[in-house]
Structures are given as structure tokens and as C-alpha cells.
Enzyme design. Structure first.
Site, PDB file in Angstrom:
ATOM      1  N   GLY A 182      81.084  21.118  23.587  1.00 48.48           N
ATOM      2  CA  GLY A 182      81.701  21.094  22.266  1.00 48.48           C
ATOM      3  C   GLY A 182      80.709  20.673  21.194  1.00 48.48           C
ATOM      4  N   THR A 191      85.867  20.310  31.799  1.00 43.90           N
ATOM      5  CA  THR A 191      85.568  20.568  33.206  1.00 43.90           C
ATOM      6  C   THR A 191      86.825  20.471  34.061  1.00 43.90           C
ATOM      7  OG1 THR A 191      83.317  19.701  32.916  1.00 43.90           O
ATOM      8  CG2 THR A 191      84.160  19.843  35.164  1.00 43.90           C
ATOM      9  N   ASN A 208      81.362  10.324  28.282  1.00 41.14           N
ATOM     10  CA  ASN A 208      82.002  10.904  29.456  1.00 41.14           C
ATOM     11  C   ASN A 208      81.170  10.573  30.685  1.00 41.14           C
ATOM     12  OD1 ASN A 208      83.394  12.439  31.294  1.00 41.14           O
ATOM     13  ND2 ASN A 208      82.924  14.412  30.370  1.00 41.14           N
ATOM     14  N   SER A 211      82.548  16.367  24.440  1.00 42.39           N
ATOM     15  CA  SER A 211      82.264  15.770  25.738  1.00 42.39           C
ATOM     16  C   SER A 211      83.296  14.682  26.015  1.00 42.39           C
ATOM     17  CB  SER A 211      80.852  15.162  25.736  1.00 42.39           C
ATOM     18  OG  SER A 211      80.588  14.551  26.970  1.00 42.39           O
ATOM     19  N   GLY A 212      83.950  14.766  27.189  1.00 41.36           N
ATOM     20  CA  GLY A 212      84.974  13.792  27.546  1.00 41.36           C
ATOM     21  C   GLY A 212      86.377  14.243  27.189  1.00 41.36           C
ATOM     22  N   GLU A 262      78.609  18.540  18.826  1.00 43.07           N
ATOM     23  CA  GLU A 262      78.077  17.197  19.057  1.00 43.07           C
ATOM     24  C   GLU A 262      77.427  16.655  17.791  1.00 43.07           C
ATOM     25  OE1 GLU A 262      77.196  17.181  23.860  1.00 43.07           O
ATOM     26  OE2 GLU A 262      75.511  17.065  22.460  1.00 43.07           O
ATOM     27  N   SER A 302      79.920  14.359  32.323  1.00 44.16           N
ATOM     28  CA  SER A 302      79.730  15.313  31.230  1.00 44.16           C
ATOM     29  C   SER A 302      78.880  16.495  31.696  1.00 44.16           C
ATOM     30  CB  SER A 302      79.052  14.630  30.046  1.00 44.16           C
ATOM     31  OG  SER A 302      78.787  15.558  29.015  1.00 44.16           O
ATOM     32  N   SER A 303      79.366  17.711  31.416  1.00 38.83           N
ATOM     33  CA  SER A 303      78.582  18.913  31.725  1.00 38.83           C
ATOM     34  C   SER A 303      77.435  19.014  30.736  1.00 38.83           C
ATOM     35  CB  SER A 303      79.460  20.158  31.631  1.00 38.83           C
ATOM     36  OG  SER A 303      80.481  20.119  32.594  1.00 38.83           O
TER      37      SER A 303
END
Length: 943
Positions: A386, A112, A157, A107-108, A388, A160-161
Site C-alpha cells: 500500500g 496477506t 506489521n 502494511s499491517g 507508504e 509485512s510483505s
């Protein structure tokens, strides 16, 4: 790849496959750091693209950059997301097959954004028509809608998605985007009701409250204050400096209109979002028996209005659960804790089902509406969360990491498969590649009847009371001897210190992750009455064994794997250089961890399985043929033979390369570097020779063009002169004919035949006359003799011109000259016609100082001047009489005297025989006035 080999010392290697120390994580890390420090965020591992988030604008995503990468060989230009997107697109068109791009990372890390850049590239590079532009706009605008409902601010992020997204872009046979389809995976619904400190819920809640129109908020029963809603203040981070909720709200509203959501659907959508906020503000109190009762009726009113459910049904549903016993249904009251949990479960279910509905609506809008007889191909974009690892890892992290394990397994399988197929196709012996096979971990999670998900399903659905500890005990019983599963009970003394009793630890391929035991109620299917009203009546029968969320996710992941296995894979690995999102900062420890869990080392080892570099013979020969005299400039044989000749000339050893059926395989990067260095030296020599040839060619071309131009100009000029000469001659013939005819009829009255001739005669006479006009009035002979036709005009002109000269002469006379002429006029009136020598005096001007007054006897050489002045002084113009022969005068009264005049040889005065005074003057011999003889007149002046 070849395009930047010479800059490798400064900016590193742009393809990790060319690293000599390809097994060293430190070498990989050093190469990433070099390129990151030079703002080169992209690097290849074969066709895999590694992207490091720069956390700043680099200016490398402009329309100009897109144009540069369109239709260019993949390795011809420096690595870029556009290069990969273009290569996928052209390969799809050439081979007419389906492809997908897997974008993964923490994330980050920029997943995206990478997905957006690929979509934007296709929007620009694909063929454009009005219909295709409409599809393109919908594909692009689906992103802000999905981000609003599926993205949130996290600690790592700000955008973040919180769901996995797979989008298929469908192309027609010409390469135009004609449709799309979206699949979503594992929306993090728990974020609706709970956020960690420093995090937010999904963007759409804040966008609605901050950017919604006043009328809309009033209709939804909302206030413009996020602090008033329990579900929005859990993370104490309602405002984010990098996020503009008001602007994003306008973008979402515009996107929904372009995607053609109906106004009624849009209102219903926002009504459901508002109902979730109202539901979060519902509170419960315990009655005398400890059961939950509702404490605030206003929220129930808004829930009833927005969801269209009777208030009584909502109240019962939030405080009771339904128990079915054979043919009877019994309502059992909730405790306050159970009611709060049921409320949160309902909020999550409503939002999750709404998100699913939204994705389905987007798919309807993106569906291909173009009828085409040709086969259509697709490019899939998989933007997945990704790996985590948090301080507290829950069920969501378990599913996310399980998904990454499956994708890593798929990644290795597809990579190994493609490598092995290439070796077999080229006739090169395949060498086995040592790598970590994570199938053992995938089986640990998903194996039927033995995996963690199976145990979880069993515990959730078995009769009797199931607790977190019974679930953990079941796991220890089933997985007790597994090398990648550890609990507090199964761990050694040292490891136990890092585990709580309610935790279990999995040794993933990317590292160890400790999970808190899942609350089993999360997995159970809700029997809440409100859920039944919100969900369709066609839901499966409650008596049938329902699937848990984990099983549903496992099934969807299996479906995704099948979809991906049917397509050609391409990969983008996104990495973040530091946790603080600071530009220019490269954290070695963090990046090393990502290199490991993203599987970059495994992929690199597979790509380097024996040979670091492979190229088709045609491409290799085309690039390096200048290094061998036999292959330069043109090789006459096959490309394979040319490459064989070239490598022998370069001195390749037999163990450094292999010749395949269509490609050359080079084992060591140093061999390619040496070849590239030689090529760099050769390029300068070739450049000089090519430059000289080109200059000669340009000069010769210029000369030939100039020569052709000169010949053409000369031809045109000669033609023009000839045409002009012919026209002149034709005109001359006509003029001469008319002139001759006019001359022949010149004495006839004016007619058509002689009009031009007579006009010419007039003009010619007037022109000659202009050049030969008389200079003075007395010039009587200079005037030209006119032709007959100009006789009358000539006389008139002569008179006019004479008057003109006189007038001009008179206007030019001075005062002295005028007095002189008056004297001459007086003299003329006295002597003209009476004196023989008068004409000779006309040209002699009078002088004032020459004649003195008072003499009794006047003796003067200027007779006429003297007499004239006497008359003028006496003011008697008739005073003088000119007598011819003799003059009679009275001497005394009665006595007369005579003076006779005659001419002789000499001047004398004497008394003649007749008694007269005889005056003899010398006879004039010339007309010049100053040569005239003296004349003497003697007379007596009586006073």
C-alpha cells in the site's frame, strides 16, 4: 445488500452506495465505525470489498462459513471475503473469461491474510481429485515459502510483505484448479543489509538460525545465535513475541518437500542464505595507502565453500573494481567505504537473484500439467504494497507509491469504463463524474524524456561525475513548474521550513510525501567479479547501456498493467483501524487518511454516478413482487413489465428511477429503503399466510400419506389373512382325509394310512382319561372304557393309578387314623362273614371313651366295637367265637346251658319250651349302622 437493510440503524449500511451523504467522508467514516464496533469488518462499495483489520479472531473463517457462501448471490448474505471469492469464481465459470482480485492497503492492514483466505476458499470449494488436490496443496504451501523469503517484521506489521505478488490460479472447464503462476515485483533488497530500529530482515534468516538442524548449521558454518551476525542485529529486534521462528522453519521445510524441491536445490538454497550472513560479517581495514583490505579470513573460507568460488577471487572482488579501457581491463582498489558498499550491494544482488530463482522454481512446480482440450480461465490475486509515508522515504517508498499511483489510475479507468459500459448497454444516459485524475502525477514520474525516472536514468548513465545535488538540480530544471513537484528551491517561504535542501516532495493523490534524494550508486550496474561468478554468463554485454532499477520496475509495472487490463477487475481494500494493532480501537484520523488514499471516495462517486442501486428485472421482481397485488404471487408477463407495474403501485416518481434494457436503476437510497421497509411489513403478513397454507399442505399431505398407508396395510392384511385361510383349509382337507382313512383302517395293523389316526385315538383317550380319573380307591366305576387299541395300556395304567392312590392314601394317614384302621381290620377278621349286620358297622368309627371295662354283664349298643376292644384288652384275638343259632355254655361241671338267638318283631328274652334261653332281637330295617337294634349278650363271668 437487501438482506440486512433493516439493521442499518444499528450496524450501518453494508453497501456504501446506499449512503445518502455519499460525498461526505464523515458519513463514510461513521458507517465504518458503526460496523467495526459490531465486529462487522467487511463493507461493500458495489462489488468492491472494504476490509478493516480487527486484530483479533472473529470465528468467521470456518468450513461452515465457506459452505454458507458457496453458490449464493453476492448481495444475499452479509459482506465477506468468501462472498467476493465465490462471486468471482462463479462469474468466471459462467462467462468463461479471466478475472483478477486487487488487494491493496497499508502494511499491517491484512492484505496477506485476505489473499490466504481467498486461496483457502478456492481450495475447499473447487472440485477435488487426487491430481487437483496436489495442485491445491502446492498453491497453498507456496505462501509460507514466499512469506519466509519475502516477508519481514516492520514497525507496522510483524509479517509485512516486502515485495509485490501477483498469482494466477488456472482453472479447467469444470472449475478445478489445475495450475498457477507467480510474478514478483520490487523486492525490498535493502532490508538484507539494513533495518530501521524495531524491524527485522527477512524471516528466513532467523528461521534458519533458530530452527535449523544442528548438522545443517554445522555444515553451513552457522551458530544458533542471531546476535553473531551483523545483518540480523541492525534493528535490534531479533526476537519477536508474535513470531515462532522454529515452528515456521518446520513449515517451510515441509512446504519445500511438498512443492518437490530437490534435496540438492534445498541445500544450495540454504547455502546461499548462509553465505549472505557470512558476507555481512566480513570487515575491512585500511592499508597504508588508504585502500581496503580484508580483516577476517574465516568468513572468506565459508563464502568460498558455500558459493563455490575460489577464495582469491572473492578477496579481489571485494576490494577492487574492474575498469575497462578499450581492450584492457584494469583493477582499481576500493577504499574502505567503497568496499563496504560493494559488499552490501553484492549481498543484496545475491539475495535478489535467489528470490527470483525461488519464484521461478515455484512456477515450475505450479505449472499446469493437465492436458485439456477446453479453454482454461484464470483468477489473478494481486497482493501489492500500500501507499507508504515514513519520516524518511527512500527509493523503495518512491517505487511503492509510484506503483500505487498507477494502480489507482488503472482502478479509476476500469471502474469508470465498466460503469459507462453498463449505462450504455442499458440505454441510460451517462452522467460525467467529477474525480481527481492522477494521470498528471503518473506522467510526472514516468513520462519519457521528462519524468523523474528518465532524469534518474540519464544522471546514472551519463559520463562524468554525477552527485545527488546534480540529480536534484536536473529535476528542478525539468519539473520546475509542475504543480505536484516541490523542492526547497522551488517552495515558498512557509513550505521551505518543512524541506531539507536535499529533499523533493511529490503531491500524490493520497497526500504529500517527501523523499530523500536517491544515492545514484544504487542505480548503477555492478561490475564486481563475484557478481559475474554468481550471475549467468549470458548477462547482457556490459558495453550496452544497462537499465536502472527504476526503469526495470517501470517496465515490470507496465507489464502488470497490461495483464490486469486484459482481465475483469475485482477489488479488496484493506484498512487498519489503529497503529497499535489493538482490537476494538478505531482511530478516526488514521482511517480517514486511508479512506482518502485508497480512493474509496472516488470509487463511491463513480458508483453513485446518477443511480445508487441497480438490479436485474428478474431479481428485483422476485424480491419485491409481494408488494403489488397484480404481481403476487406470479406475474404472467415479462419481468420488465412486472417491474413497471410494481413501481407504479409503489408510487415511484419519474425522476427516482430509470428502466434500462435488463435492469432497473434507482437514483436515491431513500427510495430503496422505503421499498425495503414496506417489504419488511409485508413479509410478516406473507409469513402468516404462507405458514397457514404450509401447515394445511403439511396436514393434508400427512393425511393422504396416512390414508395411503392404511389402504396399503389393509390390503396387505387382507391378503395375508386370505392366504392364511387358504393354507388352513388346505391343511384341514389333508387332515380330514387322513383322519377318515385312518378311521376306516383303524382295526388293521399299524401302517402309513392309520398311524396318525391311531396316534390321535391314543392322545384323545389319554386326554379324556386325565380329566376323569377316580377320586378314591374304592371307586371302581369311574375308569373310562378304553378303545381296543388301548386295552392293555388301560389295564396297566389302572393298576399303576390304583397303587398310586393307595400309596398316597397310606402316606397321608395320621397315627390315630392308623390305630382306628387296625381295630377295623381286627373286627373284620373276627366278624366278616359270620355276622349278618357286620357290614353296617364298617363305616362307623370306633371311639376310645365309649367302652368301659370291668362289667360282668356287658350291655352295649356298639357290639362289634366292644367285642373288638375286649379282644384287644385281653390280647386274645381268638377269644370270641360267633355261633349261628345258639350258644352252648357250661353252668356247672356236668351241667350245660344253651342260649338261642332269633329275630322277631320286638326284642325279648324268655325261656323257651326246650329249656333254652331264647333271645329275640328286632329285625333290621335299614343299612344305616346307627339304626341297628340293640344286641345283648349276657354271660357269666367266672373268676
Amino acid at each position: 445488500m437487501e438482506g440486512s437493510l433493516t439493521a442499518r440503524d444499528r450496524v450501518g449500511i453494508q453497501d456504501f452506495v446506499l449512503l445518502d451523504a455519499y460525498t461526505s467522508e464523515s458519513a463514510v467514516l461513521d458507517n465504518l465505525r458503526k460496523r467495526f464496533n459490531e465486529n462487522l469488518i467487511y463493507t461493500y462499495i458495489g462489488t468492491l470489498l472494504v476490509s478493516v483489520n480487527p486484530y483479533k479472531e472473529l470465528g468467521i473463517y470456518t468450513k461452515k462459513q465457506m459452505d454458507i457462501y458457496m453458490g449464493v448471490n453476492f448481495f444475499e448474505l452479509p459482506p465477506h471475503i468468501y462472498a467476493l471469492a465465490d462471486n468471482v469464481y462463479r462469474t468466471m465459470l459462467t462467462e468463461t473469461n479471466n478475472h483478477f482480485i486487487l488487494i491493496s492497503g497499508e502494511s499491517g492492514a491484512g492484505k496477506t491474510e485476505a489473499s490466504k483466505k481467498i486461496l483457502q476458499f478456492y481450495a475447499v470449494s473447487c472440485p477435488s481429485t487426487k491430481l487437483l488436490d496436489n495442485v491445491r496443496d502446492r498453491l497453498l504451501l507456496s505462501n509460507p515459502v514466499l512469506e519466509a523469503f519475502g516477508n519481514a517484521k516492520t514497525l507496522k506489521n510483524d509479517n509485512s510483505s516486502r515485495f509485490g505478488k501477483y498469482m494466477d490460479i488456472q482453472f479447467d472447464h469444470m472449475g478445478g484448479a489445475v495450475g498457477g503462476h507467480i510474478l514478483s515485483y520490487l523486492l525490498e533488497k535493502s532490508r538484507v543489509v539494513h533495518q530501521n530500529h524495531g524491524e527485522r530482515s527477512f524471516h528466513i534468516f532467523y528461521q534458519l538460525v533458530e530452527g535449523g538442524e544442528e548438522d545443517l548449521l554445522r555444515w553451513l558454518g552457522l551458530e544458533r545465535n542471531c546476535q553473531r551476525y551483523s545483518y540480523l542485529v541492525q534493528g535490534e529486534c531479533a526476537k519477536v513475541s508474535s513470531v515462532n521462528d522454529k515452528s515456521d522453519w518446520k513449515t517451510v521445510r515441509k512446504a519445500l518437500s511438498v512443492i518437490e524441491f530437490s534435496e540438492s536445490n534445498i541445500e544450495s538454497l540454504f547455502a546461499i542464505i548462509a553465505s549472505v550472513l557470512h558476507l555481512g560479517n566480513v570487515t575491512f581495514v585500511a592499508d597504508s595507502q588508504g585502500y581496503a583490505t580484508l580483516n577476517n579470513s574465516p568468513e572468506i573460507h565459508w563464502l568460498s565453500k558455500l558459493l563455490g568460488i575460489p577464495a582469491q577471487v572473492i578477496q579481489v572482488g571485494l576490494t577492487h573494481r574492474k575498469i575497462e579501457a578499450r581492450s584492457e581491463e584494469v583493477l582499481s582498489p576500493f577504499t574502505v567505504d567503497q568496499a563496504v558498499y560493494a559488499k552490501d550491494a553484492l549481498a543484496k544482488a545475491i539475495y535478489g537473484r535467489t528470490f527470483t530463482w525461488l519464484v521461478n522454481e515455484l512456477n515450475e512446480s505450479l505449472a499446469n500439467k493437465v492436458s485439456d482440450l477446453f479453454q482454461k480461465t484464470v483468477i489473478g490475486l494481486l497482493d501489492i504494497y500500500g501507499f507508504e509515508v515514513f519520516s524518511v522515504n527512500s527509493f523503495e517508498q518512491f517505487c511503492i507509491n509510484y506503483c500505487n499511483e498507477k494502480l489507482q489510475q488503472l482502478f479509476i479507468q476500469l471502474t469508470l469504463k465498466s460503469e459507462q459500459e453498463e449505462y450504455e448497454m442499458e440505454g441510460i444516459e451517462w452522467e460525467s463524474v467529477p474525480y481527481f485524475n492522477n494521470k498528471i502525477i503518473c506522467d510526472l514520474v514516468e513520462e519519457k524524456f521528462k519524468g523523474i525516472i528518465s532524469v534518474l536514468d540519464e544522471e546514472c548513465l551519463r559520463p562524468g561525475e554525477a552527485t545527488d545535488m546534480t540529480f536534484l538540480e536536473k529535476l528542478e530544471e525539468k519539473m520546475g513548474g509542475h504543480a505536484h513537484f516541490i523542492t526547497h528551491k522551488l517552495a515558498d517561504q512557509k513550505t521551505r521550513k518543512t524541506l531539507e535542501r536535499g529533499d523533493f516532495r511529490l503531491l500524490h493523490y493520497a497526500g504529500e510525501v517527501t523523499y530523500k534524494i536517491f544515492h545514484l550508486q544504487v542505480m548503477r550496474q555492478s561490475k564486481n567479479a563475484i557478481v559475474k561468478h554468481c550471475f549467468p554468463s549470458t548477462e547482457p554485454d556490459s558495453k550496452k547501456r544497462p537499465e536502472t532499477v527504476a526503469t526495470q520496475f517501470k517496465s515490470s509495472l507496465v507489464g502488470l498493467t497490461e495483464v490486469l487490463m486484459s482481465k475483469e477487475p475485482w477489488y479488496v481494500r484493506c484498512m487498519k483501524p489503529n497503529e497499535g494493532k489493538q482490537p476494538g480501537l478505531f482511530d478516526d484520523v488514521l482511517v480517514r487518511h486511508q479512506v482518502k488514499y485508497l480512493g474509496l471516495m472516488e470509487h463511491l462517486r463513480v458508483r453513485r454516478a446518477g443511480f445508487a442501486y441497480r438490479r436485474r428485472y428478474e431479481i428485483f421482481l422476485q424480491r419485491y413482487k409481494p408488494l403489488c397485488p397484480d404481481t403476487w404471487p406470479n406475474w404472467k408477463g415479462t419481468a420488465a413489465e412486472g417491474v413497471e407495474c410494481l413501481v407504479k403501485h409503489l408510487g415511484y416518481k419519474p425522476d427516482e428511477y430509470k428502466m434500462g434494457r435488463t435492469k432497473i436503476f434507482i437514483r436515491h437510497p431513500r427510495t430503496l429503503f422505503a421499498t425495503e421497509d414496506a417489504f419488511e411489513v409485508c413479509k410478516h403478513e406473507l409469513a402468516t399466510r404462507i405458514q397457514a397454507k404450509y401447515k394445511g399442505y403439511r396436514v393434508k399431505g400427512d393425511y393422504m400419506r396416512q390414508r395411503q398407508a392404511a389402504t396399503k396395510i389393509e390390503t396387505c392384511w387382507r391378503g395375508m389373512k386370505a392366504r392364511r385361510e387358504r393354507e388352513k383349509r388346505a391343511w384341514a382337507v389333508k387332515v380330514i382325509k387322513r383322519f377318515i382313512k385312518g378311521f376306516m383302517t383303524r382295526n388293521q395293523p399299524a401302517c402309513v394310512d392309520n398311524t396318525e389316526y391311531l396316534a390321535f385315538v391314543r392322545q384323545n383317550y389319554l386326554t379324556r382319561l386325565k380329566e376323569n380319573l377316580p377320586k378314591t380307591v374304592v371307586d371302581k366305576n369311574t375308569w373310562l372304557t378304553p378303545p381296543p387299541i388301548m386295552q392293555e395300556a388301560s389295564q396297566m395304567l389302572r393298576k399303576l393309578y390304583t397303587r398310586h392312590m393307595v400309596r398316597r392314601y397310606v402316606q397321608g394317614i395320621m397315627t390315630e387314623r392308623k390305630a382306628q384302621l387296625q381295630l377295623k381290620g381286627l373286627t373284620s377278621s373276627i366278624f366278616k362273614g359270620t355276622k349278618e349286620n357286620y357290614p353296617h358297622s364298617v363305616g362307623i368309627p370306633f371311639v376310645d371313651t365309649r367302652i368301659s371295662k370291668g362289667d360282668l354283664v356287658l350291655q352295649c349298643d356298639y357290639l362289634f366295637e366292644a367285642l373288638t376292644k375286649l379282644c384287644l384288652v385281653a390280647n386274645k384275638h381268638n377269644f370270641i367265637k360267633v355261633v349261628q343259632g345258639s350258644v352252648k355254655f357250661d353252668i356247672q361241671p356236668g351241667r350245660e346251658g344253651f342260649v338261642d338267638f332269633k329275630s322277631g318283631q320286638e326284642t325279648m328274652i324268655y325261656r323257651a319250651k326246650n329249656g333254652h334261653l331264647m333271645v329275640v332281637s328286632m329285625k333290621l330295617k335299614t343299612v344305616w349302622p346307627f339304626n341297628s337294634q340293640n344286641e345283648q349278650i349276657h354271660f357269666l363271668n367266672y373268676y
